[in-house]
Design a protein around this motif. Structure first.
Motif, mmCIF file in Angstrom:
data_model
loop_
_atom_site.group_PDB
_atom_site.id
_atom_site.type_symbol
_atom_site.label_atom_id
_atom_site.label_comp_id
_atom_site.label_asym_id
_atom_site.label_seq_id
_atom_site.Cartn_x
_atom_site.Cartn_y
_atom_site.Cartn_z
ATOM 1 N N GLY A 1 0.989 -1.078 0.060
ATOM 2 C CA GLY A 1 -0.359 -0.206 0.091
ATOM 3 C C GLY A 1 0.457 1.074 -0.029
ATOM 4 N N ILE A 2 1.548 1.321 0.793
ATOM 5 C CA ILE A 2 2.568 2.347 0.470
ATOM 6 C C ILE A 2 3.398 2.780 -0.680
ATOM 7 N N ASP A 3 4.159 1.489 -1.425
ATOM 8 C CA ASP A 3 4.412 2.057 -2.011
ATOM 9 C C ASP A 3 2.792 2.227 -3.892
ATOM 10 N N LYS A 4 2.381 2.041 -3.609
ATOM 11 C CA LYS A 4 1.157 1.501 -4.550
ATOM 12 C C LYS A 4 0.493 3.656 -4.011
ATOM 13 N N ALA A 5 0.961 3.669 -2.687
ATOM 14 C CA ALA A 5 0.881 5.646 -2.773
ATOM 15 C C ALA A 5 1.380 6.389 -3.178
ATOM 16 N N GLY A 6 2.739 5.762 -3.148
ATOM 17 C CA GLY A 6 3.968 6.766 -3.571
ATOM 18 C C GLY A 6 4.231 6.120 -5.050
ATOM 19 N N ASP A 7 3.478 5.470 -5.689
ATOM 20 C CA ASP A 7 3.870 5.912 -7.332
ATOM 21 C C ASP A 7 2.148 6.854 -7.804
ATOM 22 N N PHE A 8 1.125 6.524 -6.975
ATOM 23 C CA PHE A 8 0.434 7.105 -7.218
ATOM 24 C C PHE A 8 0.417 8.971 -6.828
ATOM 25 N N VAL A 9 1.442 9.371 -6.007
ATOM 26 C CA VAL A 9 1.813 11.081 -5.674
ATOM 27 C C VAL A 9 3.209 10.853 -7.286
#
Length: 58
Positions: free
Chosen positions: A21-29
């Motif tokens: 989830g942390i990776d996905k959120a970072g990719d989104f940003v």
């Protein structure tokens, strides 16, 4: 109990999913900012993952 402590309790045992989830959120940003803040996002991701890993041993 602080909000952060409650969040840590909820994530206990699900560190791998939280990491994804942390990776996905970072990719989104990164996508929304067109990579403008990728260095800061990467640092934040690393710190969050480090914090989760440190709490595993407790």
């Amino acid at each position: 109990m602080s909000v952060l402590d409650k969040l840590k309790q909820m994530l206990k045992g699900h560190e791998d999913q939280a990491g994804k989830g942390i990776d996905k959120a970072g990719d989104f940003v990164d996508d929304k900012s067109q990579g403008k803040y990728s260095g800061q996002v990467d640092t934040a991701q690393d710190k969050l993952k480090d914090q989760m890993g440190r709490d595993q041993g407790q």
